[in-house]
Design an enzyme around this catalytic site. Structure first.
Site, PDB file in Angstrom:
ATOM      1  N   SER A  34       0.800  -1.148  -0.068  1.00  0.00           N
ATOM      2  CA  SER A  34       0.132  -0.070   0.028  1.00  0.00           C
ATOM      3  C   SER A  34       0.949   1.304  -0.166  1.00  0.00           C
ATOM      4  O   SER A  34       1.469   1.558  -0.870  1.00  0.00           O
ATOM      5  CB  SER A  34      -0.849  -0.137   1.182  1.00  0.00           C
ATOM      6  OG  SER A  34      -1.867   0.898   1.282  1.00  0.00           O
ATOM      7  N   ASP A  47      10.260   5.465 -10.469  1.00  0.00           N
ATOM      8  CA  ASP A  47       9.809   6.117 -11.716  1.00  0.00           C
ATOM      9  C   ASP A  47      10.567   7.532 -11.817  1.00  0.00           C
ATOM     10  O   ASP A  47      10.640   7.893 -12.925  1.00  0.00           O
ATOM     11  CB  ASP A  47       8.135   6.484 -11.638  1.00  0.00           C
ATOM     12  CG  ASP A  47       7.450   5.081 -11.866  1.00  0.00           C
ATOM     13  OD1 ASP A  47       8.006   4.202 -12.040  1.00  0.00           O
ATOM     14  OD2 ASP A  47       6.165   5.450 -11.997  1.00  0.00           O
ATOM     15  N   LYS A  97      -0.679  -4.252  -3.282  1.00  0.00           N
ATOM     16  CA  LYS A  97      -1.954  -3.519  -2.963  1.00  0.00           C
ATOM     17  C   LYS A  97      -2.237  -2.328  -3.402  1.00  0.00           C
ATOM     18  O   LYS A  97      -1.626  -1.154  -2.848  1.00  0.00           O
ATOM     19  CB  LYS A  97      -2.182  -3.596  -1.319  1.00  0.00           C
ATOM     20  CG  LYS A  97      -3.742  -3.101  -0.849  1.00  0.00           C
ATOM     21  CD  LYS A  97      -3.597  -2.809   0.425  1.00  0.00           C
ATOM     22  CE  LYS A  97      -5.172  -2.222   0.705  1.00  0.00           C
ATOM     23  NZ  LYS A  97      -5.314  -0.735   0.626  1.00  0.00           N
TER      24      LYS A  97
END
Length: 425
Positions: A289, A300, A314
């Site tokens: 999460s 990224d 998740k």
């Protein structure tokens, strides 16, 4: 003939007026299932073998409806709702474990560090087969949470099937007050800081920034080993603000529900205090999460090298909605996406370097012969200021940490090499 035509016209008008209008058909489609529910409720209320109140029947019906949606949507009774608020504030009573229903099986997402569950050896991926002798096969998530939590000093007996074992074991765990310190730090070498986030609660970002700034006051911060292993997640806003401390511009994460216009972007505010510090981030199957949001943002934006194992996966966002009677519902309302637009739901985030954790053997000592400058004959003595006892204890703690954790050892070596690797690129 004219009279006949008038009769036909009147009959047609009567037929048209009697036919259900489109809005009536829609209303009927909406309320027909509710009429069926009301009929079943009435039948159960009057004919079931035991006397059950209407409130209990309706509560159970709501539970069933929500928990059929996905493993994370659920009904919260007034007590459950209160416990949920306490858990996100950073203190509650229990064993310190994050659980989920995966394919109908009660599964450990992650034990929280330094809690009874963690000390009892529970691990990400373990199955909880029984709670105090009661099978968990048909239990709801909130029922499981309620049974596992309890007063400090009381015991709960869990029947656990570890993910790599074939035989379940019974584990007795004594409940305690779970006061979660979400940020821990330790100097590994001069200038290199180990930063551990155990979960994302209300004060995680402020605690992390305090630790980093305190270290920076008296040291040059050359690199960070950011440890998100076994971090079960927490508050989305805290995940975004943690990432914001290391990323100077661009999107950090965005969430989107079934309505594309509901998209919400979380952007870097442009005042990241640690945007130039080299980072190696540790992840594993217990990273879930909110910790995956941070890992995904750092990856990224090419702000960190990810080391370890694939994360839990998740990628959904739950909204806690309070009800008028003090209860609430936890409803999955959106999916979150990394800055590159990738959803990690049920996929997880892969590390840049796959490097599994190897626990130290209890029976074997590390007999590797390591030669340092101080071991050489006629080595030059350090005539600088002697370290305080406090500094020596910190060094000892760092050495033990490095000796017992192969992933931290590798991460320290990598974070020291990152500036050189960037120059080569």
């Amino acid at each position: 003939m004219r009279k006949t035509l008038w009769m036909i016209a009147i009959i047609c008008l009567l037929v048209i007026s009697a036919a259900p209008q489109p809005t009536e058909a829609v209303d009927d489609a909406r309320f027909k299932p509710l009429r069926r529910f009301s009929q079943v409720l009435d039948l159960v209320e009057h004919n079931y073998v035991k006397d059950i109140s209407r409130k209990e029947l309706v509560d159970d019906a709501v539970k069933g409806m929500l928990e059929q949606l996905d493993p994370h949507s659920t009904f919260l009774s007034a007590d459950d709702f209160k416990e949920m608020q306490e858990a996100t504030s950073g203190a509650f009573s229990g064993i310190g474990i994050e659980i989920s229903l995966e394919k109908g099986r009660l599964t450990v997402i992650s034990p929280i560090e330094d809690t009874p569950a963690y000390k009892a050896g529970l691990q990400s991926g373990d199955l909880i087969l029984e709670i105090d002798g009661t099978p968990t096969q048909s239990i709801t998530l909130m029922e499981a949470v309620s049974k596992i939590r309890g007063k400090r000093g009381t015991d709960v007996i869990l029947t656990i099937l570890h993910k790599d074992d074939n035989k379940p074991v019974k584990v007795t765990i004594t409940r305690d007050s779970i006061k979660i310190k979400s940020v821990k730090n330790q100097e590994l070498e001069k200038g290199y800081l180990y930063l551990r986030l155990t979960r994302f609660s209300e004060n995680t970002t402020s605690e992390m920034l305090k630790a980093l700034n305190n270290y920076k006051k008296s040291n040059e911060l050359k690199g960070i080993v950011l440890d998100l292993r076994n971090n079960p997640g927490g508050l989305l806003t805290q995940a975004a603000s943690v990432a914001d401390a290391f990323i100077d511009k661009g999107i950090l994460v965005y969430i989107e529900g079934r309505d594309k216009n509901s998209r919400k972007d979380f952007m870097a505010e442009g005042n990241a205090g640690f945007a130039d510090v080299p980072i190696v981030t540790l992840i594993n199957a217990g990273s879930a999460s909110a910790s995956e949001i941070v890992a995904g943002a750092l990856k990224d934006h090419n702000r960190a090298l990810l080391v370890g194992e694939r994360t839990f996966g998740k990628g959904s966002v739950q909204t806690i909605i309070p009800m008028a009677d003090g209860s609430g519902i936890k409803l999955t309302t959106a999916l979150y996406y990394t800055p590159s637009g990738r959803s990690i739901q049920a996929e997880g985030i892969d590390p840049d370097i796959i490097y599994p954790f190897i626990p130290p053997s209890k029976d074997e000592k590390d007999d590797r012969f390591i030669v340092r400058e101080q071991d050489l004959s006629r080595h030059l003595e350090n005539n600088g200021d002697k370290k305080s006892d406090k500094d020596s204890k910190q060094d000892d703690k760092a050495l033990k940490m490095l000796e017992r954790d192969n992933q931290i050892r590798l991460s320290l070596q990598l974070v020291k090499q990152l500036p050189r690797l960037k120059e080569i690129k």
